[in-house]
Design a protein around this motif. Structure first.
Motif, short mmCIF file in Angstrom:
data_model
loop_
_atom_site.label_atom_id
_atom_site.label_comp_id
_atom_site.label_asym_id
_atom_site.label_seq_id
_atom_site.Cartn_x
_atom_site.Cartn_y
_atom_site.Cartn_z
N THR A 138 1.06 -0.98 -0.29
CA THR A 138 -0.11 -0.24 -0.37
C THR A 138 0.69 1.13 -0.16
O THR A 138 0.70 2.11 -0.05
N GLU A 139 1.72 1.09 0.74
CA GLU A 139 3.20 2.54 0.64
C GLU A 139 3.43 2.83 -0.56
O GLU A 139 3.70 3.63 -1.40
N ILE A 140 3.91 1.70 -1.36
CA ILE A 140 4.57 1.56 -2.69
C ILE A 140 3.31 2.10 -3.46
O ILE A 140 4.59 3.20 -4.57
N VAL A 141 2.07 1.84 -3.45
CA VAL A 141 1.85 1.76 -4.80
C VAL A 141 1.11 3.46 -3.99
O VAL A 141 0.85 4.36 -5.10
N GLN A 142 0.81 4.78 -2.34
CA GLN A 142 1.01 5.45 -2.76
C GLN A 142 1.54 6.63 -3.02
O GLN A 142 1.68 7.78 -4.16
N ASN A 143 2.91 6.12 -2.99
CA ASN A 143 4.35 6.39 -3.88
C ASN A 143 4.07 6.52 -4.89
O ASN A 143 4.85 7.40 -6.05
N ILE A 144 3.82 5.33 -5.66
CA ILE A 144 3.58 5.39 -7.54
C ILE A 144 2.68 6.76 -7.51
O ILE A 144 2.85 7.58 -8.73
N LYS A 145 1.79 6.81 -7.30
CA LYS A 145 0.42 7.55 -7.67
C LYS A 145 0.82 8.78 -6.79
O LYS A 145 0.19 9.82 -7.88
N ASN B 51 4.77 9.31 -16.18
CA ASN B 51 6.01 8.58 -17.50
C ASN B 51 6.81 8.41 -16.46
O ASN B 51 7.91 8.49 -17.28
N ASP B 52 7.43 9.15 -14.57
CA ASP B 52 8.52 8.37 -14.45
C ASP B 52 9.38 7.06 -14.31
O ASP B 52 8.49 5.95 -13.89
N PRO B 53 9.52 7.31 -15.00
CA PRO B 53 10.88 5.58 -14.81
C PRO B 53 11.19 4.99 -13.44
O PRO B 53 10.98 3.73 -13.38
N THR B 54 10.71 5.75 -12.47
CA THR B 54 10.94 4.56 -10.87
C THR B 54 9.55 3.58 -10.94
O THR B 54 10.28 3.03 -10.02
N VAL B 55 8.70 4.77 -10.90
CA VAL B 55 7.47 3.01 -11.09
C VAL B 55 7.80 1.70 -11.59
O VAL B 55 7.72 1.21 -10.97
N SER B 56 8.20 1.94 -12.47
CA SER B 56 8.78 0.19 -13.03
C SER B 56 9.17 -0.53 -11.92
O SER B 56 9.19 -1.57 -11.51
N SER B 57 10.48 0.56 -11.59
CA SER B 57 11.55 -0.09 -10.37
C SER B 57 10.71 -0.45 -8.58
O SER B 57 10.49 -1.36 -8.41
N ASP B 58 10.17 0.97 -8.59
CA ASP B 58 8.46 0.68 -8.09
C ASP B 58 7.32 -1.11 -7.84
O ASP B 58 7.58 -1.86 -6.87
N ILE C 12 -1.30 -2.38 -9.25
CA ILE C 12 -0.36 -3.72 -9.37
C ILE C 12 -0.64 -4.62 -10.06
O ILE C 12 0.20 -5.45 -10.70
N SER C 13 -1.46 -4.87 -10.95
CA SER C 13 -2.15 -6.45 -11.41
C SER C 13 -1.86 -6.46 -12.43
O SER C 13 -1.80 -7.61 -13.08
N SER C 14 -1.05 -5.13 -12.95
CA SER C 14 -0.63 -5.56 -14.58
C SER C 14 0.86 -6.39 -14.24
O SER C 14 1.12 -7.17 -15.42
N ARG C 15 1.54 -6.64 -12.56
CA ARG C 15 2.80 -7.80 -12.76
C ARG C 15 1.79 -9.09 -12.72
O ARG C 15 3.08 -10.42 -12.16
N PHE C 16 -0.04 -9.53 -12.83
CA PHE C 16 0.29 -10.86 -12.23
C PHE C 16 0.22 -12.11 -12.38
O PHE C 16 0.81 -12.66 -12.66
#
Length: 105
Positions: free
Chosen positions: A6-13, A18-25, A55-59
């Motif tokens: 939840t914390e990581i997703v909040q950070n992503i939001k 287009n921030d490249p760090t979203v993928s690493s998160d 996060i479902s794109s990683r399922f």
């Protein structure tokens, strides 16, 4: 695990689309989910729809790597829990297809 996701997703939001760090998160979340399937299933079942859609794109990748009937069962349960989410429906279907034993479902 749920709190950390939840914390990581909040950070992503809070980042630019287009921030490249979203993928690493998202990679970090995937690593956590891969580390312990039973904890991953427990955490996924506790997340809200908004977080799951982030996060479902990683399922699909997770399903392919885990090859876990329990993980697929969890995803199918999430799909039933949130039947109106087209994002979740698509990503769960992709994950099911990535599971070698998909004929059982």
């Amino acid at each position: 695990m749920k709190t950390k996701i939840t914390e990581i997703v909040q950070n992503i939001k809070n980042k630019h689309l287009n921030d490249p760090t979203v993928s690493s998160d998202k990679d970090l979340i995937a690593e956590m989910l891969l580390s312990d399937v039973s904890q991953a299933i427990e955490a996924l079942n506790q997340l809200d729809l908004d977080t799951l859609e982030w996060i479902s794109s990683r399922f699909e990748e997770l399903s392919y790597q885990l090859q876990s009937k329990e993980f697929i069962g969890c995803l199918k349960g999430l799909q039933l829990k949130f039947p109106d989410s087209s994002t979740l429906k698509t990503d769960v279907q992709d994950a099911i297809e990535a599971y070698y034993g998909n004929k059982e479902f």
